[in-house]
Design a protein around this motif. Structure first.
Motif: not given
Length: 646
Positions: A79-88, A146-150, A164-173
Motif C-alpha cells: 500500500g505504501v508504494l501505491a500511496q507514494a506513486r499516487r502522491l508523486l 517525503r514526510d509520509l515515507l519518513r 510521534a512524528l505527526a508534526g514533521g518538524t526538524p526538531a522531531d527528527l
C-alpha cells in the motif's frame, strides 16, 4: 456532586467474573478417566475443552485462527508504494498544470525534465529532490510524500512513530536521532555488562512516547524491536522482487534524507544478532482491497508471527507441552485482556487440582490421588442414584451397635468403643459435678458418653466385572467402570462395616483397588475367565466367614477362558468343555458358602443365556438383564435390596 464515569475495568482480573469450580472440573476429568483416558490425557482434554464458566485452549485457539483470517484479508502489503506513486503523480500533475499555460522556454525545459522522470518511484523522488517547483501546491504535495515515507519507514521500525512524528518538524527528527543514539549507548553498555535498570528507566522517561508498548526493561524492548524488525523483513519477502526493490530504495532514501540511515541499519543488525531465534525470512499471505501503510503492514505481519507461535503453543501437540509454554503477554497483545485472564485461570485450575490433593506425579505421567478416587466414586454413585430415581436405604436390626444411623440415645463410654462421642451430654455430666477449686471445668473418664447407633449386619461384597474386549466393542466399558466405582463408594461410605472387593476379569482375573479401577485403560484382550474371578471372590468370602456373602457378576459373554493348574490362563472360542466345567465347579463352591449369585447379563446372546440359566439353576441365584445405560442403578439397587432384606 461529583460525576460518574463508566468504562472497562482495567485494574487486574475482573472481580465479577464467576469463579471456576475445581470439584466440577475434577468430575469432568473423572468422566474422561472412567471412559478409558489416562489422567494425563484427561487433564489435557479438560484444559483444551475448558469447564463451566472457563474457556479452554480450543476456544483460545479458535479465536487465534479467526484473528489470523481477519489479518490475512486486511489489505495490501504494498500500500505504501501505491500511496507514494499516487502522491508523486499528483505533484507532477500539479506542476504540469502550472507549466502548461506558460509559453516560455523554461516551462518547456521543465516539462521535458518531468517527461524524463524514471518509472521507479524511488528514482523519480531522488531526481526531484533538487527540482525547483513552480507550483506551490506541487511543492507541498511532494513534501507530504517525503514526510509520509519518513514516518512510514520509521513506523515500520518503531510502532507508533508515525503518530510521534505527526508534526514533521526538524526538531522531531532531531529527537528521533537522539533516541537512537541513546538506545545504541544502552546496548553498548549492556554488551560491556554495565547497563542498569536505572539507565533504562531514564531512557523510557525521556523517549517513552516512542514506545506505546511500555516495555519494562531493556530485554523486553529488544524483544519488541526485534520482532518488528523481523516482521518488516518478512513483509519485504512477501512482495514481488520489483516491489521489494522499490520499497527498499524508498526506505533508504527516506532514512538518508532524515540522517538516520546508518543508525537504523546498525540497529537492525544488532537486533538480529540478539534474537537469531526469530523467523527472519519467509513471506506471508496477506491480501485485501485496503492499502496498508508500511507501519500498519509491518504490524499485521508481526501479529501474524505472534499468532503462528500462539497457535503452536495452544495446540499443545508436541512432546512435553505445558500451559507455561503459552506466552500470556502475547495472548493479551493479540486477543485482549480477557483471553489472557482465561489462560491464567486455566493455569490456576491445573495448579489447584494438584494443590488440593487430586493429582500427583509428573506433568507427563499424572496419577489420581486417593482423594480424587474417592471423589470419582462419589460422583459415580450420584450419577447411578440419579439414574435409578432413588437413594440408598439402610438395613437395620433391633439391637444397637457400632455402625448405622444414631438412635438419639447415648450410654457411658467403655474402653474399646468406636461410636462417636456425645459431646453435649459429656459436658453436661462434667457441669453437673461442678467446677474445681480454681473455677475450671475438668472432664473425667466417667463423664464421657457415646452416641448409640443402629446395628447393621456386615456383608462381604464381591463385584466381578467383565473387562474383555467384547465389552469395549459393545461400548459397555464405561458403564462397567462406573458401576464398580459407584458400588465401592456406596459400600465404603454407607456400609463401612462391609468388606468390598472388585475383581476385573478378561483372560485372567485380578483384584482392583479403586485407583487401579479408575485409571484402567482400554486393552484389546480376548477371554472371559469367570473361573479365575470366582476363585478370587471365594478367597475373599473365606476371609470373612461371619459376613453375609454378596456376589454380583457383570458380563456380556459366556466363559471362554479358565485357569490351568500351572496358573496360566487358557482361552478357547467356542468355549472348551473344561472351561465350562471348571467355572460351574466354582459356582458350586459359592453355593456351599451360602453365596447366591446375581448375574447382570449385558448381551442378547443365546449361548450366554444358556450358560447363565445353568448357573442360576445350580446356585439358586438370579439373572438380571438391565439396560446397559442404567447398569449401575440395577447393581446398586440389587445390593440395597439384599441388605434391607437382611
Amino acid at each position: 456532586m461529583g460525576g460518574f464515569r463508566y468504562g472497562r475495568y482495567e485494574d487486574g482480573p475482573d472481580p465479577l467474573r464467576p469463579p471456576y469450580d475445581v470439584r466440577a472440573a475434577l468430575d469432568e476429568l473423572g468422566r474422561s478417566v472412567m471412559a478409558g483416558s489416562s489422567p494425563t490425557r484427561a487433564l489435557r482434554d479438560l484444559l483444551r475443552r475448558g469447564t463451566r464458566g472457563l474457556a479452554g485452549l480450543d476456544d483460545l485457539l479458535r479465536r487465534v485462527r479467526e484473528r489470523g483470517r481477519q489479518l490475512r484479508s486486511r489489505g495490501r502489503l504494498d500500500g505504501v508504494l501505491a500511496q507514494a506513486r499516487r502522491l508523486l503523480d499528483q505533484a507532477v500533475g500539479q506542476e504540469r498544470a502550472v507549466l502548461f499555460p506558460d509559453p516560455g522556454d523554461d516551462a518547456r525545459l521543465r516539462e521535458r525534465e518531468l517527461d524524463e522522470l524514471p518509472s521507479d518511484p524511488a528514482a523519480a523522488i531522488r531526481r526531484l529532490a533538487d527540482y525547483r517547483w513552480r507550483s506551490p501546491d506541487a511543492r507541498e504535495t511532494f513534501e507530504r510524500l517525503r514526510d509520509l515515507l519518513r514516518r512510514e519507514v520509521l513506523d515500520a521500525q518503531f510502532r507508533g512513530m508515525k503518530q510521534a512524528l505527526a508534526g514533521g518538524t526538524p526538531a522531531d527528527l532531531r529527537r528521533v536521532r537522539a533516541m537512537l543514539d541513546a538506545l545504541h549507548a544502552m546496548l553498548d553498555a549492556d554488551d560491556r555488562g554495565e547497563h542498569t535498570q536505572a539507565d533504562f528507566d531514564r531512557f523510557l522517561a525521556e523517549f517513552g512516547d516512542f514506545f506505546p508498548e511500555n516495555p519494562r526493561d531493556l530485554d523486553e524492548l529488544v524483544d519488541l524491536l526485534a520482532r518488528r524488525s523481523a516482521a518488516l523483513q518478512r513483509l519485504l519477502d512477501s512482495l514481488t522482487p520489483e516491489q521489494r526493490a522499490e520499497l527498499l530504495e524508498l526506505s533508504r532514501q527516506a532514512m538518508r534524507e532524515a540522517g538516520l540511515d546508518s543508525a537504523v541499519q546498525r540497529l537492525g543488525e544488532r537486533l538480529r544478532a540478539r534474537r537469531p531465534d526469530l523467523v527472519w525470512s519467509g513471506g506471508v499471505d496477506v491480501s485485501g482491497e485496503a492499502e496498508l501503510g508500511l507501519g500498519d503492514a509491518t504490524t499485521a505481519v508481526a501479529e501474524l508471527a505472534d499468532l503462528a507461535e500462539l497457535e503452536e503453543a495452544l495446540g499443545q501437540g508436541y512432546a512435553g507441552a505445558r500451559l507455561d509454554d503459552v506466552d500470556a503477554e502475547a495472548v493479551r497483545r493479540v486477543l485482549g485482556r480477557s483471553a489472557a485472564e482465561d489462560l491464567e485461570r486455566l493455569r490456576e485450575l491445573e495448579r489447584e487440582l494438584r494443590d488440593q490433593g487430586y493429582l500427583s506425579g509428573s506433568r507427563n505421567r499424572l496419577e489420581l490421588t486417593p482423594k480424587a478416587v474417592r471423589r470419582l466414586g462419589e460422583a459415580a454413585l450420584r450419577d447411578v442414584l440419579s439414574a435409578s430415581g432413588g437413594r440408598p436405604g439402610a438395613h437395620e436390626a433391633r439391637a444397637t451397635g457400632a455402625a448405622g444411623e444414631p438412635t438419639g440415645t447415648s450410654r457411658p463410654w467403655r474402653f474399646g468403643d468406636e461410636q462417636p462421642l456425645d459431646v453435649v451430654r459429656t459436658l453436661s455430666n462434667a457441669a453437673r459435678r461442678g467446677a474445681d477449686r480454681d473455677g475450671r471445668l475438668r472432664l473425667r473418664p466417667e463423664d464421657f458418653e457415646v452416641t448409640e447407633t443402629e446395628q447393621r449386619d456386615a456383608a462381604a461384597v464381591c463385584l466381578l466385572v467383565d473387562l474383555s474386549y467384547s465389552m469395549v466393542q459393545r461400548d459397555l466399558w464405561g458403564a462397567a467402570k462406573q458401576t464398580a466405582m459407584a458400588l465401592h463408594a456406596l459400600v465404603s461410605t454407607r456400609f463401612p462395616q462391609d468388606a468390598v472387593q472388585i475383581v476385573g476379569f478378561n483372560d485372567h482375573a485380578r483384584v482392583l483397588a479403586p485407583r487401579e479401577l479408575a485409571e484402567l485403560s482400554l486393552k484389546p484382550v480376548q477371554g472371559t475367565n469367570l473361573h479365575h474371578a470366582l476363585l478370587l471372590a471365594g478367597r475373599h468370602l473365606d476371609r470373612h466367614p461371619e459376613f453375609e456373602p454378596v456376589v454380583l457378576v457383570v458380563t456380556d459373554g459366556e466363559p471362554t477362558a479358565h485357569l490351568e493348574d500351572d496358573g496360566l490362563p487358557y482361552f478357547s472360542y467356542p468355549p472348551a468343555r473344561r472351561t465350562t466345567e471348571l467355572t460351574l465347579a466354582e459356582v458350586d463352591r459359592m453355593t456351599r458358602r451360602g453365596a447366591r449369585l446375581t448375574v447382570f447379563s449385558l448381551a442378547d446372546d443365546p449361548r450366554l443365556e444358556e450358560f447363565v440359566t445353568a448357573l442360576v439353576s445350580r446356585n439358586g441365584g438370579r439373572t438380571v438383564r438391565p439396560d446397559p445405560d442404567r447398569l449401575g442403578s440395577y447393581v446398586v439397587r440389587d445390593l440395597l435390596s439384599r441388605r434391607s432384606r437382611r
